[in-house]
Design a protein around this motif. Structure first.
Motif, PDB file in Angstrom:
ATOM      1  N   ILE A   1      35.304  53.973  -0.820  1.00 34.53           N
ATOM      2  CA  ILE A   1      33.880  53.641  -0.779  1.00 34.53           C
ATOM      3  C   ILE A   1      33.523  52.984   0.563  1.00 34.53           C
ATOM      4  CG2 ILE A   1      33.552  53.499  -3.259  1.00 34.53           C
ATOM      5  CD1 ILE A   1      34.203  50.549  -3.135  1.00 34.53           C
ATOM      6  N   PRO A   2      32.318  53.248   1.072  1.00 36.30           N
ATOM      7  CA  PRO A   2      31.961  52.730   2.399  1.00 36.30           C
ATOM      8  C   PRO A   2      31.889  51.207   2.408  1.00 36.30           C
ATOM      9  CG  PRO A   2      30.071  53.765   1.343  1.00 36.30           C
ATOM     10  CD  PRO A   2      31.255  54.039   0.460  1.00 36.30           C
ATOM     11  N   PHE A   3      32.431  50.624   3.473  1.00 34.94           N
ATOM     12  CA  PHE A   3      32.563  49.172   3.549  1.00 34.94           C
ATOM     13  C   PHE A   3      31.197  48.475   3.577  1.00 34.94           C
ATOM     14  CE2 PHE A   3      32.798  45.362   6.224  1.00 34.94           C
ATOM     15  CZ  PHE A   3      33.610  44.585   5.423  1.00 34.94           C
ATOM     16  N   GLU A   4      30.390  48.822   4.606  1.00 31.24           N
ATOM     17  CA  GLU A   4      29.135  48.086   4.808  1.00 31.24           C
ATOM     18  C   GLU A   4      28.218  48.194   3.593  1.00 31.24           C
ATOM     19  OE1 GLU A   4      28.337  46.034   6.984  1.00 31.24           O
ATOM     20  OE2 GLU A   4      29.764  46.381   8.598  1.00 31.24           O
ATOM     21  N   ALA A   5      28.031  49.392   3.120  1.00 26.84           N
ATOM     22  CA  ALA A   5      27.095  49.612   2.007  1.00 26.84           C
ATOM     23  C   ALA A   5      27.558  48.900   0.747  1.00 26.84           C
ATOM     24  CB  ALA A   5      26.941  51.110   1.747  1.00 26.84           C
ATOM     25  N   THR A   6      28.858  48.905   0.510  1.00 26.86           N
ATOM     26  CA  THR A   6      29.379  48.266  -0.699  1.00 26.86           C
ATOM     27  C   THR A   6      29.227  46.746  -0.601  1.00 26.86           C
ATOM     28  OG1 THR A   6      30.968  50.064  -0.903  1.00 26.86           O
ATOM     29  CG2 THR A   6      31.375  48.113  -2.234  1.00 26.86           C
ATOM     30  N   MET A   7      29.536  46.191   0.566  1.00 28.12           N
ATOM     31  CA  MET A   7      29.397  44.746   0.735  1.00 28.12           C
ATOM     32  C   MET A   7      27.926  44.324   0.590  1.00 28.12           C
ATOM     33  SD  MET A   7      32.354  43.608   1.027  1.00 28.12           S
ATOM     34  CE  MET A   7      32.780  42.133   1.884  1.00 28.12           C
ATOM     35  N   ARG A   8      27.063  45.142   1.148  1.00 27.31           N
ATOM     36  CA  ARG A   8      25.622  44.835   1.063  1.00 27.31           C
ATOM     37  C   ARG A   8      25.150  44.866  -0.391  1.00 27.31           C
ATOM     38  NH1 ARG A   8      24.398  48.031   5.337  1.00 27.31           N
ATOM     39  NH2 ARG A   8      23.911  49.771   3.986  1.00 27.31           N
ATOM     40  N   ALA A   9      25.605  45.870  -1.104  1.00 27.14           N
ATOM     41  CA  ALA A   9      25.180  46.006  -2.502  1.00 27.14           C
ATOM     42  C   ALA A   9      25.732  44.866  -3.350  1.00 27.14           C
ATOM     43  CB  ALA A   9      25.650  47.362  -3.044  1.00 27.14           C
ATOM     44  N   ALA A  10      26.976  44.457  -3.062  1.00 26.67           N
ATOM     45  CA  ALA A  10      27.566  43.347  -3.816  1.00 26.67           C
ATOM     46  C   ALA A  10      26.785  42.064  -3.549  1.00 26.67           C
ATOM     47  CB  ALA A  10      29.043  43.181  -3.430  1.00 26.67           C
ATOM     48  N   ARG A  11      26.437  41.850  -2.261  1.00 26.24           N
ATOM     49  CA  ARG A  11      25.658  40.651  -1.909  1.00 26.24           C
ATOM     50  C   ARG A  11      24.314  40.669  -2.626  1.00 26.24           C
ATOM     51  NH1 ARG A  11      27.846  41.067   3.236  1.00 26.24           N
ATOM     52  NH2 ARG A  11      26.152  42.412   3.932  1.00 26.24           N
ATOM     53  N   ALA A  12      23.679  41.844  -2.623  1.00 26.24           N
ATOM     54  CA  ALA A  12      22.353  41.960  -3.261  1.00 26.24           C
ATOM     55  C   ALA A  12      22.441  41.681  -4.758  1.00 26.24           C
ATOM     56  CB  ALA A  12      21.777  43.358  -3.005  1.00 26.24           C
TER      57      ALA A  12
ATOM     58  N   MET B   1      20.917  53.901  11.296  1.00 29.06           N
ATOM     59  CA  MET B   1      21.566  54.711  10.270  1.00 29.06           C
ATOM     60  C   MET B   1      21.535  54.025   8.903  1.00 29.06           C
ATOM     61  SD  MET B   1      22.881  57.611  11.312  1.00 29.06           S
ATOM     62  CE  MET B   1      24.427  58.076  10.548  1.00 29.06           C
ATOM     63  N   ALA B   2      21.802  52.701   8.917  1.00 25.02           N
ATOM     64  CA  ALA B   2      21.895  52.007   7.635  1.00 25.02           C
ATOM     65  C   ALA B   2      20.588  52.124   6.861  1.00 25.02           C
ATOM     66  CB  ALA B   2      22.253  50.541   7.850  1.00 25.02           C
ATOM     67  N   ARG B   3      19.438  52.110   7.621  1.00 21.91           N
ATOM     68  CA  ARG B   3      18.142  52.178   6.945  1.00 21.91           C
ATOM     69  C   ARG B   3      17.967  53.497   6.219  1.00 21.91           C
ATOM     70  NH1 ARG B   3      14.920  49.722  11.608  1.00 21.91           N
ATOM     71  NH2 ARG B   3      15.530  51.729  12.368  1.00 21.91           N
ATOM     72  N   THR B   4      18.655  54.519   6.694  1.00 19.50           N
ATOM     73  CA  THR B   4      18.535  55.818   6.033  1.00 19.50           C
ATOM     74  C   THR B   4      19.598  56.002   4.958  1.00 19.50           C
ATOM     75  OG1 THR B   4      19.966  56.873   7.654  1.00 19.50           O
ATOM     76  CG2 THR B   4      17.602  56.900   8.119  1.00 19.50           C
ATOM     77  N   GLY B   5      20.379  54.934   4.727  1.00 19.32           N
ATOM     78  CA  GLY B   5      21.367  55.008   3.655  1.00 19.32           C
ATOM     79  C   GLY B   5      22.727  55.507   4.084  1.00 19.32           C
ATOM     80  N   PHE B   6      22.928  55.664   5.398  1.00 19.93           N
ATOM     81  CA  PHE B   6      24.235  56.127   5.876  1.00 19.93           C
ATOM     82  C   PHE B   6      24.929  55.012   6.649  1.00 19.93           C
ATOM     83  CE2 PHE B   6      21.867  60.060   5.396  1.00 19.93           C
ATOM     84  CZ  PHE B   6      22.783  60.844   4.713  1.00 19.93           C
ATOM     85  N   ASP B   7      26.267  54.991   6.556  1.00 15.40           N
ATOM     86  CA  ASP B   7      27.065  54.075   7.356  1.00 15.40           C
ATOM     87  C   ASP B   7      27.990  54.886   8.226  1.00 15.40           C
ATOM     88  OD1 ASP B   7      26.297  51.549   6.653  1.00 15.40           O
ATOM     89  OD2 ASP B   7      27.536  51.543   4.848  1.00 15.40           O
ATOM     90  N   ILE B   8      28.208  54.401   9.449  1.00 16.35           N
ATOM     91  CA  ILE B   8      29.271  54.987  10.252  1.00 16.35           C
ATOM     92  C   ILE B   8      30.502  54.135  10.003  1.00 16.35           C
ATOM     93  CG2 ILE B   8      30.081  55.463  12.590  1.00 16.35           C
ATOM     94  CD1 ILE B   8      27.108  55.717  13.376  1.00 16.35           C
ATOM     95  N   VAL B   9      31.552  54.735   9.458  1.00 19.14           N
ATOM     96  CA  VAL B   9      32.762  53.973   9.198  1.00 19.14           C
ATOM     97  C   VAL B   9      33.923  54.636   9.905  1.00 19.14           C
ATOM     98  CG1 VAL B   9      32.020  53.093   6.964  1.00 19.14           C
ATOM     99  CG2 VAL B   9      33.275  55.241   7.053  1.00 19.14           C
ATOM    100  N   ARG B  10      34.880  53.762  10.357  1.00 19.01           N
ATOM    101  CA  ARG B  10      36.068  54.273  10.985  1.00 19.01           C
ATOM    102  C   ARG B  10      37.002  54.743   9.879  1.00 19.01           C
ATOM    103  NH1 ARG B  10      40.116  51.094  13.436  1.00 19.01           N
ATOM    104  NH2 ARG B  10      38.908  49.240  12.970  1.00 19.01           N
ATOM    105  N   SER B  11      37.453  55.960   9.941  1.00 21.05           N
ATOM    106  CA  SER B  11      38.305  56.474   8.893  1.00 21.05           C
ATOM    107  C   SER B  11      39.626  56.930   9.496  1.00 21.05           C
ATOM    108  CB  SER B  11      37.627  57.656   8.210  1.00 21.05           C
ATOM    109  OG  SER B  11      38.474  58.207   7.241  1.00 21.05           O
ATOM    110  N   THR B  12      40.725  56.565   8.828  1.00 15.89           N
ATOM    111  CA  THR B  12      42.022  57.037   9.289  1.00 15.89           C
ATOM    112  C   THR B  12      42.541  58.035   8.273  1.00 15.89           C
ATOM    113  OG1 THR B  12      43.033  55.173   8.203  1.00 15.89           O
ATOM    114  CG2 THR B  12      42.527  54.926  10.536  1.00 15.89           C
ATOM    115  N   ASN B  13      43.760  58.458   8.436  1.00 13.49           N
ATOM    116  CA  ASN B  13      44.329  59.435   7.510  1.00 13.49           C
ATOM    117  C   ASN B  13      44.260  58.927   6.070  1.00 13.49           C
ATOM    118  OD1 ASN B  13      45.866  61.274   6.146  1.00 13.49           O
ATOM    119  ND2 ASN B  13      47.815  60.384   6.809  1.00 13.49           N
ATOM    120  N   ASN B  14      43.595  59.625   5.230  1.00 12.12           N
ATOM    121  CA  ASN B  14      43.413  59.193   3.854  1.00 12.12           C
ATOM    122  C   ASN B  14      43.592  60.406   2.961  1.00 12.12           C
ATOM    123  OD1 ASN B  14      42.788  57.800   1.580  1.00 12.12           O
ATOM    124  ND2 ASN B  14      40.614  57.539   2.054  1.00 12.12           N
ATOM    125  N   ARG B  15      44.806  60.914   2.961  1.00  9.02           N
ATOM    126  CA  ARG B  15      45.037  62.154   2.233  1.00  9.02           C
ATOM    127  C   ARG B  15      44.937  61.951   0.738  1.00  9.02           C
ATOM    128  NH1 ARG B  15      49.995  64.901   5.465  1.00  9.02           N
ATOM    129  NH2 ARG B  15      48.924  64.959   7.437  1.00  9.02           N
TER     130      ARG B  15
END
Ligand SMILES: C[S@@+](CC[C@H](N)C(=O)[O-])C[C@H]1O[C@@H](n2cnc3c(N)ncnc32)[C@H](O)[C@@H]1O
Length: 238
Positions: A22-33, A1-15
């Motif tokens: 913002i998605p965790f994995e993608a944001t951390m990866r972009a910050a590292r890059a 999934m990540a290669r296609t630009g999507f992340d699976i993230v666990r989401s709780t109530n976020n009204r």
């Protein structure tokens, strides 16, 4: 999934208007890059406001918010922890509680900073006892949630703060909404987020907290993308 630009993230109530942080994995990866700490990456690259988080922390320090070295700190909606990390450079609390609905970010903050993640439910801080916190704060949260969510948290923030403690949060008040800024929001506001940003009347906040024993000590503007929010600092009477 990540290669296609999507992340699976666990989401709780976020009204609120913005469905998920913002998605965790993608944001951390972009910050590292980009070779940047995640908070600086959000400030500089995502928000286009380099140094914004630090400037708010600097203002709070100048107002004496950290002077008494708060021993118990509670933060609502810390997200990536960009304010949390800088707060921990200003003081050394024995306990730092977070209420964060985005589970991957909450887990990351618990692992990285050894904070205590409390369960979020209906904008309640029920697990936190009355009058037990020296500094209660939230940043860029109450302009992303509904009026009701923000209001419920306001009552809870006043409840958990100890006499002599501080409450700090920002809201998009009328001081942030001149005609040019309203035009910018109207024309540049993000599609799909019709209820973002949420405004909150300044006087209503001041009056509400006054009835809850908390007096306004200071207010200042903090940048938010092309616009701003107003940071309000309250002190709870002893
Ligand atoms: C715009 S982000 C700000 C994050 C962080 N404070 C910052 O300035 O980078 C809003 C944060 O509030 C969280 N949030 C949204 N609804 C919430 C709720 N009801 N209780 C606690 N946190 C919530 C989101 O998951 C997100 O982390």
């Amino acid at each position: 999934m990540a290669r296609t630009g999507f992340d699976i993230v666990r989401s709780t109530n976020n009204r609120g208007g913005v469905d998920d942080f913002i998605p965790f994995e993608a944001t951390m990866r972009a910050a590292r890059a980009a070779g940047l700490p995640v908070g600086d990456y959000i400030d500089e690259v995502m928000n286009g406001t380099p140094g914004a988080t630090q400037s708010t922390i600097d203002r709070l320090r100048a107002l004496g918010v950290f002077a008494a070295n708060p021993n118990t700190v509670l933060e609502i909606g810390p997200g990536s922890g960009r304010y949390l990390e800088k707060t921990l450079k200003e003081c050394d609390p024995g306990r730092y509680e977070i209420y964060e609905t985005a589970a991957p970010w909450a887990d990351y903050l618990v692992d990285t900073f050894k904070v205590v993640a409390q369960p979020t439910s209906e904008c309640s801080l029920a697990p936190t006892p009355d009058g037990s916190v020296d500094l209660v704060h939230a940043h860029k949260v109450f302009n992303t949630v509904t009026f009701l969510s923000a209001s419920r948290y306001f009552f809870e923030m006043a409840r958990v703060t100890r006499p002599g403690g501080r409450i700090v949060f920002d809201v998009m008040t009328e001081t942030c909404l001149d005609a040019a800024t309203m035009h910018a929001w109207a024309t540049k506001g993000g599609p799909g987020h019709d209820s973002y940003p949420a405004a909150m009347p300044r006087q209503a906040c001041v009056d509400l907290f006054e009835t809850l024993g908390c007096s306004l000590e200071a207010g200042f503007q903090a940048p938010m993308g092309f616009a701003s929010t107003e940071v309000l600092v309250f002190g709870k009477g002893s």
